[in-house]
Design an enzyme around this catalytic site. Structure first.
Site, PDB file in Angstrom:
ATOM      1  N   HIS A  66       2.724   3.004   0.874  1.00  0.00           N
ATOM      2  CA  HIS A  66       3.281   1.841   0.093  1.00  0.00           C
ATOM      3  C   HIS A  66       3.030   2.294  -1.566  1.00  0.00           C
ATOM      4  O   HIS A  66       3.672   2.128  -2.496  1.00  0.00           O
ATOM      5  CB  HIS A  66       2.903   0.430   0.071  1.00  0.00           C
ATOM      6  CG  HIS A  66       3.204   0.076   1.388  1.00  0.00           C
ATOM      7  ND1 HIS A  66       4.298  -0.079   2.009  1.00  0.00           N
ATOM      8  CD2 HIS A  66       2.211  -0.443   2.338  1.00  0.00           C
ATOM      9  CE1 HIS A  66       4.289  -0.671   3.051  1.00  0.00           C
ATOM     10  NE2 HIS A  66       2.967  -0.926   3.355  1.00  0.00           N
ATOM     11  N   HIS A  91      -4.452   0.550  -7.655  1.00  0.00           N
ATOM     12  CA  HIS A  91      -3.358   1.596  -7.080  1.00  0.00           C
ATOM     13  C   HIS A  91      -2.303   1.471  -7.920  1.00  0.00           C
ATOM     14  O   HIS A  91      -2.566   0.778  -9.269  1.00  0.00           O
ATOM     15  CB  HIS A  91      -2.759   0.571  -5.686  1.00  0.00           C
ATOM     16  CG  HIS A  91      -2.344  -0.658  -6.041  1.00  0.00           C
ATOM     17  ND1 HIS A  91      -3.186  -1.566  -6.213  1.00  0.00           N
ATOM     18  CD2 HIS A  91      -1.132  -1.048  -6.547  1.00  0.00           C
ATOM     19  CE1 HIS A  91      -2.446  -2.909  -6.213  1.00  0.00           C
ATOM     20  NE2 HIS A  91      -1.240  -2.481  -6.542  1.00  0.00           N
ATOM     21  N   HIS A  93       2.075   1.442  -9.262  1.00  0.00           N
ATOM     22  CA  HIS A  93       3.554   1.530  -9.017  1.00  0.00           C
ATOM     23  C   HIS A  93       4.553   2.145 -10.174  1.00  0.00           C
ATOM     24  O   HIS A  93       3.845   2.454 -11.205  1.00  0.00           O
ATOM     25  CB  HIS A  93       3.802  -0.154  -9.330  1.00  0.00           C
ATOM     26  CG  HIS A  93       3.300  -0.765  -8.564  1.00  0.00           C
ATOM     27  ND1 HIS A  93       3.546  -1.477  -7.360  1.00  0.00           N
ATOM     28  CD2 HIS A  93       2.014  -1.588  -8.864  1.00  0.00           C
ATOM     29  CE1 HIS A  93       2.559  -2.353  -6.891  1.00  0.00           C
ATOM     30  NE2 HIS A  93       1.732  -2.183  -7.600  1.00  0.00           N
ATOM     31  N   GLU A 104       5.662  -3.000 -12.913  1.00  0.00           N
ATOM     32  CA  GLU A 104       5.881  -4.264 -12.152  1.00  0.00           C
ATOM     33  C   GLU A 104       6.339  -5.517 -13.198  1.00  0.00           C
ATOM     34  O   GLU A 104       7.406  -6.126 -13.013  1.00  0.00           O
ATOM     35  CB  GLU A 104       4.981  -4.822 -11.100  1.00  0.00           C
ATOM     36  CG  GLU A 104       5.096  -3.769 -10.074  1.00  0.00           C
ATOM     37  CD  GLU A 104       4.528  -4.382  -8.558  1.00  0.00           C
ATOM     38  OE1 GLU A 104       3.510  -4.776  -8.312  1.00  0.00           O
ATOM     39  OE2 GLU A 104       5.561  -4.116  -7.981  1.00  0.00           O
ATOM     40  N   HIS A 117      -2.931  -1.153 -11.216  1.00  0.00           N
ATOM     41  CA  HIS A 117      -3.174  -2.381 -10.791  1.00  0.00           C
ATOM     42  C   HIS A 117      -4.826  -2.074 -10.235  1.00  0.00           C
ATOM     43  O   HIS A 117      -5.058  -1.255  -9.429  1.00  0.00           O
ATOM     44  CB  HIS A 117      -2.582  -3.277  -9.901  1.00  0.00           C
ATOM     45  CG  HIS A 117      -1.289  -3.551 -10.284  1.00  0.00           C
ATOM     46  ND1 HIS A 117      -0.218  -3.839  -9.624  1.00  0.00           N
ATOM     47  CD2 HIS A 117      -0.989  -4.016 -11.568  1.00  0.00           C
ATOM     48  CE1 HIS A 117       0.755  -4.428 -10.292  1.00  0.00           C
ATOM     49  NE2 HIS A 117       0.466  -4.337 -11.540  1.00  0.00           N
ATOM     50  N   THR A 198       2.196  -8.531  -5.197  1.00  0.00           N
ATOM     51  CA  THR A 198       3.508  -8.366  -5.399  1.00  0.00           C
ATOM     52  C   THR A 198       4.191  -7.519  -4.089  1.00  0.00           C
ATOM     53  O   THR A 198       5.131  -7.173  -4.168  1.00  0.00           O
ATOM     54  CB  THR A 198       3.655  -7.354  -6.471  1.00  0.00           C
ATOM     55  OG1 THR A 198       2.952  -5.997  -6.383  1.00  0.00           O
ATOM     56  CG2 THR A 198       3.143  -8.173  -8.008  1.00  0.00           C
TER      57      THR A 198
HETATM   58  N1  LIG Z   1       0.413  -5.358  -6.609  1.00  0.00           N
HETATM   59  S1  LIG Z   1      -0.856  -6.028  -5.753  1.00  0.00           S
HETATM   60  O1  LIG Z   1      -1.954  -5.978  -6.687  1.00  0.00           O
HETATM   61  O2  LIG Z   1      -0.426  -7.451  -5.600  1.00  0.00           O
HETATM   62  C1  LIG Z   1      -0.942  -4.937  -4.505  1.00  0.00           C
HETATM   63  C2  LIG Z   1      -0.144  -3.877  -3.942  1.00  0.00           C
HETATM   64  F1  LIG Z   1       1.127  -3.841  -4.696  1.00  0.00           F
HETATM   65  C3  LIG Z   1      -0.443  -3.131  -3.071  1.00  0.00           C
HETATM   66  F2  LIG Z   1       0.551  -2.246  -2.699  1.00  0.00           F
HETATM   67  C4  LIG Z   1      -1.674  -3.511  -2.271  1.00  0.00           C
HETATM   68  S2  LIG Z   1      -1.888  -2.349  -0.784  1.00  0.00           S
HETATM   69  O3  LIG Z   1      -3.012  -2.802  -0.187  1.00  0.00           O
HETATM   70  O4  LIG Z   1      -1.770  -1.114  -1.511  1.00  0.00           O
HETATM   71  C5  LIG Z   1      -0.491  -2.405   0.228  1.00  0.00           C
HETATM   72  C6  LIG Z   1      -0.241  -3.926   0.525  1.00  0.00           C
HETATM   73  O5  LIG Z   1      -1.319  -4.303   1.257  1.00  0.00           O
HETATM   74  C7  LIG Z   1      -2.482  -4.563  -2.487  1.00  0.00           C
HETATM   75  N2  LIG Z   1      -3.377  -4.696  -1.638  1.00  0.00           N
HETATM   76  C8  LIG Z   1      -4.266  -6.010  -1.816  1.00  0.00           C
HETATM   77  C9  LIG Z   1      -3.310  -6.939  -0.832  1.00  0.00           C
HETATM   78  C10 LIG Z   1      -4.040  -7.020   0.707  1.00  0.00           C
HETATM   79  C11 LIG Z   1      -5.357  -6.098   0.416  1.00  0.00           C
HETATM   80  C12 LIG Z   1      -6.422  -5.890   1.139  1.00  0.00           C
HETATM   81  C13 LIG Z   1      -7.623  -5.417   0.939  1.00  0.00           C
HETATM   82  C14 LIG Z   1      -7.654  -4.845  -0.550  1.00  0.00           C
HETATM   83  C15 LIG Z   1      -6.570  -4.935  -1.353  1.00  0.00           C
HETATM   84  C16 LIG Z   1      -5.558  -5.705  -0.702  1.00  0.00           C
HETATM   85  C17 LIG Z   1      -2.249  -5.330  -3.848  1.00  0.00           C
HETATM   86  F3  LIG Z   1      -2.874  -6.438  -4.030  1.00  0.00           F
HETATM   87 ZN   LIG Z   2       0.118  -3.672  -7.523  1.00  0.00          ZN
END
Ligand SMILES: NS(=O)(=O)c1c(F)c(F)c(S(=O)(=O)CCO)c(N[C@H]2CCc3ccccc32)c1F
Ligand SMILES: [Zn+2]
Length: 263
Positions: A66, A91, A93, A104, A117, A198
């Site tokens: 993702h 990470h 976007h 975003e 982010h 998101t």
């Molecule tokens: N835009 S955002 O900040 O809302 C956001 C993301 F956009 C995103 F892609 C991820 S992820 O972990 O790479 C993939 C989906 O879980 C997370 N990950 C978070 C959610 C789940 C999780 C678990 C452990 C560490 C980080 C996260 C995320 F918080």
């Molecule tokens: Zn994000």
């Protein structure tokens, strides 16, 4: 566990079928526009501890299908919020070569080229991010808007690894660098609102801080980000490029975005 994507039959219009919160309240991202802003003089400058990652430590950069994400150590946290929010991962976007507007959050309808982010969890109340991520005060995410401009050497700490994480589930360890250098200069000027993850599961558990000032990447850096990665695994017969990994702006009725600056 249902797979989701940003396009096609598993795209964002379908997320709510397997992830009900995605069709719920307090969803992110949003368009941050003037008539929902409210100046709040109590919003303190963001204070960061441990962002200058140790050169002797290693951190994992990975492609999770993702986004491109980097693990962060528990010695790194935000100290200016009511609870200590400890870093979990960062990470990005982004868009694609022909439409390089992949942030975003947007500001007065302007979408930026990309968005960084940095995800933190409330370590005063919860043992880890997995426990925190569905709690109302569980997460705090710093949003850094990215625009086209001059070359940004610090992002090369991440971008120079693209070839090693081209496909889903590939990981590479990288040595520490100063993550503070990825943020804008002014940490006292930001937008603040209660929102959500998101991506699925879209829990309404995020205290969002989106900095007023964008940082810049050179065209070559943006093109690399937009063309380097795949959502699919290395041996997948139908490769899918990782582009346009941003969610559309969500309804924001009855909510306000607080602003730490007057003008
Ligand atoms: N835009 S955002 O900040 O809302 C956001 C993301 F956009 C995103 F892609 C991820 S992820 O972990 O790479 C993939 C989906 O879980 C997370 N990950 C978070 C959610 C789940 C999780 C678990 C452990 C560490 C980080 C996260 C995320 F918080
Ligand atoms: Zn994000």
């Amino acid at each position: 566990y249902y797979n989701w994507s940003y396009v096609g039959p598993d795209g964002e219009e379908h997320w709510h079928k397997h992830y009900p919160f995605c069709g719920g309240i307090f969803q992110s991202p949003i368009d941050i526009h003037n008539d929902i802003l409210q100046y709040d003089s109590t919003l303190l400058p963001i204070e960061l501890v441990g962002y200058n990652l140790s050169l002797t430590e290693q951190f994992i950069i990975s492609n999770n299908g993702h986004s491109l994400k980097m693990s962060l150590p528990p010695t790194m946290y935000i100290s200016s919020l009511p609870f200590r929010y400890t870093a979990a991962q960062l990470h990005l976007h982004w868009g694609n070569r022909h439409h390089p507007e992949g942030s975003e959050h947007s500001v007065n309808g302007k979408r930026y080229a990309a968005e960084l982010h940095i995800v933190h969890y409330n370590s005063d109340k919860y043992p880890d991010v997995a426990t925190a991520m569905d709690k109302a005060d569980g997460l705090a995410v710093l949003g850094i808007l990215i625009e086209l401009g001059s070359f940004h050497p610090s992002f090369e700490n991440i971008f120079c690894q693209f070839a090693n994480v081209r496909y889903k589930d590939q990981t590479i360890p990288v040595t520490g660098f100063n993550v503070r250098d990825l943020l804008p200069e002014r940490l006292d000027e930001y937008y603040r609102y209660e929102g959500s993850l998101t991506t699925p599961p879209c829990y309404p558990s995020v205290l969002w801080t989106v900095f007023r000032n964008p940082v810049q990447l050179a065209h070559t850096q943006l093109v690399a980000l937009e063309t380097a990665l795949y959502c699919t695994q290395e041996n997948d017969p139908s490769p899918l490029e990782m582009t346009d990994n941003y969610r559309q702006p969500q309804e924001f009725d009855e909510r306000r975005v607080r602003v730490s600056f007057r003008q």
